[in-house]
Design an enzyme around this catalytic site. Structure first.
Site, PDB file in Angstrom:
ATOM      1  N   ALA A  97       0.856  -1.188   0.000  1.00 11.54           N
ATOM      2  CA  ALA A  97       0.000   0.000   0.000  1.00 11.54           C
ATOM      3  C   ALA A  97       0.883   1.227   0.000  1.00 11.54           C
ATOM      4  O   ALA A  97       2.041   1.194   0.426  1.00 11.54           O
ATOM      5  CB  ALA A  97      -0.913   0.011   1.224  1.00 11.54           C
ATOM      6  N   GLY A  99       0.387   5.407   1.048  1.00 11.23           N
ATOM      7  CA  GLY A  99      -0.464   6.473   1.548  1.00 11.23           C
ATOM      8  C   GLY A  99       0.201   7.817   1.407  1.00 11.23           C
ATOM      9  O   GLY A  99       1.253   7.962   0.791  1.00 11.23           O
ATOM     10  N   GLY A 100      -0.436   8.827   1.987  1.00 12.75           N
ATOM     11  CA  GLY A 100       0.075  10.181   1.900  1.00 12.75           C
ATOM     12  C   GLY A 100       1.349  10.380   2.697  1.00 12.75           C
ATOM     13  O   GLY A 100       2.085  11.325   2.463  1.00 12.75           O
ATOM     14  N   VAL A 104       4.094   0.973   2.247  1.00 16.81           N
ATOM     15  CA  VAL A 104       4.225  -0.272   3.006  1.00 16.81           C
ATOM     16  C   VAL A 104       4.524  -1.414   2.043  1.00 16.81           C
ATOM     17  O   VAL A 104       3.870  -1.547   1.008  1.00 16.81           O
ATOM     18  CB  VAL A 104       2.948  -0.587   3.810  1.00 16.81           C
ATOM     19  CG1 VAL A 104       3.142  -1.862   4.619  1.00 16.81           C
ATOM     20  CG2 VAL A 104       2.605   0.566   4.734  1.00 16.81           C
ATOM     21  N   LYS A 121       7.493  -0.362   6.515  1.00 17.04           N
ATOM     22  CA  LYS A 121       6.897   0.949   6.243  1.00 17.04           C
ATOM     23  C   LYS A 121       8.005   1.993   6.191  1.00 17.04           C
ATOM     24  O   LYS A 121       8.749   2.173   7.158  1.00 17.04           O
ATOM     25  CB  LYS A 121       5.878   1.307   7.317  1.00 17.04           C
ATOM     26  CG  LYS A 121       5.298   2.714   7.168  1.00 17.04           C
ATOM     27  CD  LYS A 121       4.178   3.005   8.169  1.00 17.04           C
ATOM     28  CE  LYS A 121       2.894   2.348   7.750  1.00 17.04           C
ATOM     29  NZ  LYS A 121       1.740   2.824   8.535  1.00 17.04           N
ATOM     30  N   ASP A 214      -5.497   6.336  15.883  1.00 18.36           N
ATOM     31  CA  ASP A 214      -6.022   6.053  14.541  1.00 18.36           C
ATOM     32  C   ASP A 214      -6.693   4.688  14.517  1.00 18.36           C
ATOM     33  O   ASP A 214      -6.378   3.833  13.697  1.00 18.36           O
ATOM     34  CB  ASP A 214      -4.889   6.117  13.512  1.00 18.36           C
ATOM     35  CG  ASP A 214      -5.424   6.165  12.071  1.00 18.36           C
ATOM     36  OD1 ASP A 214      -6.588   6.583  11.894  1.00 18.36           O
ATOM     37  OD2 ASP A 214      -4.688   5.781  11.153  1.00 18.36           O
TER      38      ASP A 214
END
Length: 846
Positions: A97, A99-100, A104, A121, A214
């Protein structure tokens, strides 16, 4: 344009960046829910993301948005894929993945020690400043303490070749909790049980002063066996602007790193985040888990006070009736706009869900007589026909209810006081309201703990039981940070309070006695540590039957101190007794059982190798099953396996096992932690035994420097390094250089462990070195000094034999040949049948 609107726009913008480019417009339209102004604002920012950098200034009209410029520049490299590359010990298999803030990858360990999958990550460019990296490493040491079955662990961390920090996380092969429940048809009560596992993990983290920030379905994975894992602990805290330099300003201007739709009101408003924020997010997940929908169709503005009820979103009449009432109340309390009106802890919410499952009254609902009677009737339907008779007991019941309500109110006040204390502690770095104006936002974890201790001593908390509990918690964090004396001071205060409250036979005192024994042992005060362990054993025997596993754990604790004091036979006897009892409940007493198995294996390695190997294998299997191949418990097994291999001169296997232990310790605890230094010391000893004296000297010189930095000069660990360094220097023929090193080791041992058998070892080495440089009188004095310390202990026969041998050689060199020969005869008798170091075999003519 309001600040709240800016916050919502930023949240939606960051979420949109996580979507594929072709789906962003539709995502923004759906999440804006008819708010045309919000949709236009976010689309304008997205348009700017694809514009040349010089055009960005016109699109960004507030100071807060300058933070996004670096992120948007990075967007041009969205296709970056590091798959196939190796970073330190990890090979990146494929990208999972992006993200901003991070990408990962699925990774595999490539160091040859063991096969392991992980989630790798790596941070985006622009966030890899020196200050962030330094804070990242400090945070990792705290996060390494979060060993819980339902928490995905941090395995490793470091920096890429270009300086970008990375984290290696436990890889969990599972589905988000909502998807798992839907695809497997999990009924309502099963979903509640899964949520309770999440709350148990969250409570464990909160006890260690870690806030998740989160919590959402994609961060709660459930594997095929139904095991729950909570992901990304501490990551959002690490990346939250509050933890970055100037972070308070970033938060105040609206940049909030959270997932739209799952942020608490205080997160969306840019206010400090506490444990209560995690409770709110669990409420959001619970709502979605029960109804299949999010409670808010659009992004929730701060100040919106209406709490939605999950039952109103359900079309299934039967399910609606089951949810209406208690579950509505539990989720409503968790999602209250006011953090002070939510559950005081994750454990409180978990307990209320358990009450719901047991058909008992919950804390979240008014405790009326009618409500309690309805619960009783549902839980015990056979009692309904006897209600008429029960009316006669109403008066007594009401009296009991009054007492119960008072106790419940008392516990709620206690929980609220505890929450307020922990919230203030977690807010210590807030640059706008710092706990210490001089330190401000640069305050360290230890400094924040010191302030918490000062507040406890100021009388702000007048509940002794709560005070003892908080003292225990802070002492535990001090201990995890190697602040042993601070941990001892607080532990002793907590123990005194518990004894005053509960008496000398208080079960609550057991954990405190264990902690105090461990901390005294860590600073080398073995006699005091043994006293605490013996007190623990006596208390355990008063509280439990002789055969109880808790008694076995206490016996193993005494055994560890007897071993440290050189009483090996008594230690082995107590280890065997404790292990037999703890085997009745291996999961409940897993850590002391694993430690005892490994320790007894070491004691039996020479007299009974097959039994030693079987014990070590049992410890390895248990550690791997309960904690994983990269756990601290497994590191202990590697150390013991290396020691055993070294005893059989299998130096290749020993080196491999020590390296595996060091990898775990450094990844989980850092280079300067006491456990890492001990493992590194063992590696140096291994090099010495293998004849690799130059490599050993390099290790011991580094260890001496690290130990003096960590402990100061007057510490037994520093003495050990002087002794080891003197030994390897002497074995390279530099005996004149070795003499002052051994003398320094003896002086420190004598100051920190007066009369202890370890104080004699530097004198034995000093006697040998003096003989090599032609100083027989000094050698005789050192050897006789060692013998005076060792006495006639059977457990020290080897050291006594070597010391008598060196004294004999010194006497012969001074012309006292007859006396020397008699001493040599006695020495050989003591050393007969023992494994003797080759240099002493030659010197003593064995």
């Amino acid at each position: 344009m309001s600040k709240s609107f800016d916050i919502i726009a930023d949240q939606l913008f960051s979420a949109a960046l996580l979507q594929p480019a072709g789906e962003r417009a539709g995502f923004v339209r759906e999440e804006s829910a008819g708010n045309a102004q919000l949709e236009r604002r976010v689309m304008k920012l997205l348009s700017a993301a694809g514009s040349p950098d010089e055009k960005l200034a016109g699109a960004f009209d507030t100071a807060r948005e300058s933070l996004w410029r670096d992120v948007l520049r990075e967007e041009a490299t969205a296709g970056e894929d590091l798959s196939g590359q190796c970073v330190d010990d990890w090979r990146l298999v494929r990208r999972l993945a992006r993200g901003g803030l991070a990408t990962v990858y699925l990774a595999r360990r490539e160091d040859g020690n063991f096969d392991q999958k992980a989630a790798f990550k790596v941070l985006r460019r622009g966030l890899d400043t020196d200050d962030v990296v330094a804070r990242f490493r400090a945070e990792r040491q705290i996060l390494s303490t979060l060993e819980h079955p339902s928490i995905a662990r941090i395995l490793d961390g470091g920096a890429m070749g270009d300086g970008r920090p990375y984290l290696v996380l436990e890889f969990v092969d599972g589905l988000p909790i909502t998807r798992y429940c839907d695809e497997n048809g999990v009924e309502l009560r099963g979903r509640i049980r899964l949520l309770m596992r999440v709350l148990e993990a969250l409570h464990h983290a909160h006890k260690h002063l870690v806030v998740h920030r989160d919590i959402k379905p994609s961060n709660i994975l459930v594997n095929a066996e139904g095991h729950v894992s909570l992901l990304d602990f501490g990551i959002s805290k690490l990346l939250d602007p509050e933890s970055l330099p100037g972070g308070g300003t970033l938060t105040r201007t609206g940049v909030a790193l959270l997932t739209p739709g799952y942020g608490s009101p205080e997160q969306q408003a840019g206010r400090p985040v506490t444990t209560a924020s995690d409770i709110y997010q669990v409420g959001l997940v619970a709502y979605e888990l029960i109804t299949g929908k999010r409670p808010f169709r659009d992004l929730r503005l701060p100040g919106h006070v209406e709490t939605p009820l999950p039952s109103r979103s359900l079309d299934d009449g039967k399910l609606r009736r089951e949810v209406t009432g208690d579950l509505d109340a539990i989720i409503g309390m968790a999602m209250h706009d006011d953090p002070g009106r939510r559950y005081a802890s994750a454990l409180d919410m978990r307990d209320d869900l358990q009450r719901y499952l047991d058909h008992r009254p919950i804390v979240a609902r008014p405790d009326t007589l009618g409500y309690r009677f309805a619960k009783l009737a549902r839980r015990r339907p056979w009692m309904v026909p006897a209600i008429t008779v029960a009316i006669l007991a109403v008066a007594g019941y009401l009296a009991t209810l009054t007492v119960y309500n008072r106790q419940l109110e008392f516990e709620k006040r206690r929980a609220q006081a505890a929450e307020n204390f922990m919230v203030d502690l977690l807010r210590s770095p807030d640059p706008f309201t710092p706990a210490d104006p001089e330190l401000g936002s640069s305050i360290t974890v230890v400094e924040a703990l010191d302030l918490g201790v000062a507040r406890l001593g100021s009388g702000d908390i007048d509940d002794p039981a709560l005070q003892a509990s908080l003292l225990d918690s802070i002492a535990g964090v001090y201990a995890s940070l190697d602040q042993h004396r601070e941990a001892i001071e607080l532990g002793e205060k907590a123990l005194a309070i518990k004894r005053e409250l509960h008496g000398d036979n208080a079960r609550e005192a057991l954990a405190g006695l264990v902690m105090l024994a461990q901390q005294h042992q860590a600073i080398g005060d073995y006699d005091t540590a043994l006293g605490y362990r013996e007190e623990e054993l006596a208390l355990a025997k008063r509280l439990f039957p002789e055969s109880h596993p808790r008694v076995g754990a206490a016996e193993a604790g005494v055994a560890a101190l007897q071993e440290a004091l050189g009483n090996f036979e008594e230690s082995a006897r107590l280890y065997a007794l404790g292990i037999a009892k703890m085997r009745q409940a291996p999961e409940e007493h897993s850590r002391p059982l694993i430690n005892a198995l490994a320790a007894l294996s070491g004691l039996l390695d020479e007299p009974d190798p097959p039994e030693a190997a079987a014990l070590l294998e049992e410890a390895r299997a248990l550690a791997n099953e309960l904690f994983g191949a990269d756990s601290l418990s497994m590191a202990l097994i590697h150390v013991q396996a290396a020691t055993a291999a070294s005893n059989y001169r299998d130096f290749e296997t020993a080196t491999r096992e020590f390296r595996a232990a060091l990898d775990i310790y450094e990844a989980r605890l850092g280079r300067q932690h006491g456990a890492t230094l001990t493992a590194l010391n063992n590696l140096g000893v291994l090099h010495t035994r293998a004849g690799e004296q130059e490599r050993a000297e390099q290790v011991f010189r580094e260890l001496l420097e690290l130990s003096e930095q960590k402990y100061g000069r007057e510490h037994r660990s520093v003495a050990v390094q002087y002794q080891n360094l003197g030994t390897v220097v002497g074995r390279q023929g530099r005996f004149a250089e070795a003499v002052p090193l051994h003398r320094q080791a003896h002086e420190i041992f004598d100051a920190t462990l007066p009369g202890h058998f370890m104080t004699a070892y530097p004198l034995i080495s000093l006697a040998y070195a003096d003989l090599q440089i032609g100083e027989p009188a000094a050698a005789e004095q050192a050897a006789r000094g060692a013998l005076e310390i060792l006495g006639t202990s059977d457990s020290q026969a080897y050291a006594i034999g070597v010391a008598r041998c060196l004294a004999a050689l010194a006497l012969e060199a001074q012309g006292a040949e007859t006396e020397g020969q008699q001493w040599m005869v006695d020495a050989r008798a003591l050393l007969a049948g023992l494994s003797v170091d080759p240099i002493y075999q030659v010197a003593c003519r064995l």
